[in-house]
Scaffold this motif. Sequence first.
Motif, PDB file in Angstrom:
ATOM      1  N   ALA A   1       2.571   2.661  -5.660  1.00 48.40           N
ATOM      2  CA  ALA A   1       2.135   3.831  -6.395  1.00 48.40           C
ATOM      3  C   ALA A   1       0.892   3.651  -7.181  1.00 48.40           C
ATOM      4  O   ALA A   1       0.047   4.564  -7.229  1.00 48.40           O
ATOM      5  N   ARG A   2       0.754   2.282  -7.621  1.00 44.81           N
ATOM      6  CA  ARG A   2      -0.316   1.985  -8.609  1.00 44.81           C
ATOM      7  C   ARG A   2      -1.618   2.107  -7.796  1.00 44.81           C
ATOM      8  O   ARG A   2      -2.696   2.171  -8.252  1.00 44.81           O
ATOM      9  N   GLY A   3      -1.305   1.387  -6.499  1.00 43.98           N
ATOM     10  CA  GLY A   3      -2.565   1.184  -5.524  1.00 43.98           C
ATOM     11  C   GLY A   3      -3.185  -0.352  -5.853  1.00 43.98           C
ATOM     12  O   GLY A   3      -2.692  -0.851  -6.384  1.00 43.98           O
TER      13      GLY A   3
ATOM     14  N   ALA B   1      11.874  -2.482  -5.466  1.00 41.57           N
ATOM     15  CA  ALA B   1      11.443  -1.499  -6.384  1.00 41.57           C
ATOM     16  C   ALA B   1       9.665  -1.698  -7.107  1.00 41.57           C
ATOM     17  O   ALA B   1       9.169  -1.257  -7.023  1.00 41.57           O
ATOM     18  N   ILE B   2       9.722  -3.272  -7.019  1.00 42.85           N
ATOM     19  CA  ILE B   2       8.391  -3.801  -7.472  1.00 42.85           C
ATOM     20  C   ILE B   2       7.461  -3.201  -6.540  1.00 42.85           C
ATOM     21  O   ILE B   2       6.242  -2.970  -6.833  1.00 42.85           O
ATOM     22  N   LEU B   3       7.626  -3.370  -5.374  1.00 41.35           N
ATOM     23  CA  LEU B   3       6.691  -3.195  -4.070  1.00 41.35           C
ATOM     24  C   LEU B   3       6.364  -1.781  -4.155  1.00 41.35           C
ATOM     25  O   LEU B   3       5.128  -1.296  -4.194  1.00 41.35           O
ATOM     26  N   GLU B   4       7.507  -1.013  -4.471  1.00 43.23           N
ATOM     27  CA  GLU B   4       6.960   0.603  -4.324  1.00 43.23           C
ATOM     28  C   GLU B   4       6.247   0.949  -5.686  1.00 43.23           C
ATOM     29  O   GLU B   4       5.320   1.828  -5.618  1.00 43.23           O
ATOM     30  N   LEU B   5       6.118   0.133  -6.865  1.00 38.00           N
ATOM     31  CA  LEU B   5       5.415   0.390  -7.861  1.00 38.00           C
ATOM     32  C   LEU B   5       3.790   0.008  -7.659  1.00 38.00           C
ATOM     33  O   LEU B   5       3.259   0.523  -8.168  1.00 38.00           O
ATOM     34  N   LEU B   6       4.104  -1.235  -6.883  1.00 36.35           N
ATOM     35  CA  LEU B   6       2.657  -1.623  -6.673  1.00 36.35           C
ATOM     36  C   LEU B   6       1.812  -0.573  -5.532  1.00 36.35           C
ATOM     37  O   LEU B   6       0.655  -0.338  -5.816  1.00 36.35           O
TER      38      LEU B   6
ATOM     39  N   VAL C   1     -10.214  -3.982  -0.327  1.00 33.99           N
ATOM     40  CA  VAL C   1      -8.872  -4.877  -0.673  1.00 33.99           C
ATOM     41  C   VAL C   1      -7.658  -4.055  -0.344  1.00 33.99           C
ATOM     42  O   VAL C   1      -6.687  -4.464   0.530  1.00 33.99           O
ATOM     43  N   PRO C   2      -7.521  -2.539  -0.564  1.00 26.19           N
ATOM     44  CA  PRO C   2      -6.434  -1.868  -0.134  1.00 26.19           C
ATOM     45  C   PRO C   2      -6.074  -1.931   1.359  1.00 26.19           C
ATOM     46  O   PRO C   2      -5.134  -1.909   1.747  1.00 26.19           O
TER      47      PRO C   2
ATOM     48  N   PRO D   1      -9.685  -1.833 -10.882  1.00 26.43           N
ATOM     49  CA  PRO D   1      -8.797  -3.032 -11.697  1.00 26.43           C
ATOM     50  C   PRO D   1      -7.414  -2.623 -11.402  1.00 26.43           C
ATOM     51  O   PRO D   1      -6.976  -1.391 -11.241  1.00 26.43           O
ATOM     52  N   ARG D   2      -6.558  -3.840 -11.098  1.00 24.00           N
ATOM     53  CA  ARG D   2      -5.065  -3.517 -10.802  1.00 24.00           C
ATOM     54  C   ARG D   2      -4.332  -3.772 -12.130  1.00 24.00           C
ATOM     55  O   ARG D   2      -4.461  -4.908 -12.745  1.00 24.00           O
ATOM     56  N   ALA D   3      -3.718  -2.821 -12.824  1.00 22.32           N
ATOM     57  CA  ALA D   3      -2.900  -3.094 -14.118  1.00 22.32           C
ATOM     58  C   ALA D   3      -2.015  -3.963 -13.576  1.00 22.32           C
ATOM     59  O   ALA D   3      -1.029  -3.719 -12.506  1.00 22.32           O
TER      60      ALA D   3
END
Length: 279
Positions: free
Chosen positions: A252-254, A245-250, A203-204, A258-260
Amino acid sequence: MTLEAAAADTDYGSSASGSSFYAAMRILPRDQREAMFQIYSFCRQVDDIADSDGPRPERLAALQQWRDDIDALYQGHPPPRLRDYAGSVRKFDLQRADFLAIVDGMEMDVPQDIRAPDLATLDLYCDRVASAVGRLSVRVFGLPSDDGLLLAHHLGRALQLTNILRDIDEDAGLGRLYLPREGLEAAGIAGSDPIKVTADPNVPKVCAPLVARARDHFENADAVMARHPRRVVRAPRIMSRYYRAILELLVARGFAAPRAPVRLNKLAKFAIVLRHAFI
């Protein structure tokens, strides 16, 4: 002005309170704020129909009733639920076609859930459910036509692609999969079952091009806003900063399972508003 005081200014504010939309729009002058809360309320109501678990024929009929009501509004005899919209439609020259496009976008999920659309269908969906909202909004903000349309095009798509990337698992739980077919095929992911696809380790690889596309739209939107006085683009700039900002947090999370869940905290939101709300 407190959130509660701003909400008291309009009946529509209560449904938006607490959202990033609300924080961006509460800084507007009263007539603009009321128009934007009307647009927000309309979008919420048609979205609630599309996302409900009611029978599909009933949802289609309910969306058609909204089309009929929009037509009645523009013919000069609005139904009760749109009576307050008449003043905003006149003052800001809001276009019937944009309201109808939003209904059309919501309806795309009703006959059957969207699953692995091709890129052209995904872009059409983004145009209807996001950029059409932008086309209404830029008229309220007072942007000139050409740049208004450009901003609506780019910022609407940036926000919607960010939503899609943020809500992968939530959408899968609803039986929906907005990741594009071409991306799935390129990553070697077969099928379109939302639960199976979103659990795939590749998926990434599907998300990376969507991130790049969203960033490109954000940059184009920023270029449009930079050409105009800050007071005109304060609200869309706040929305842009929130979602970027949300996009960049996503990122950074990957995007591997499982996706937090990812959310912008209150301090970050406040900093964005503080930076862009005042001239």
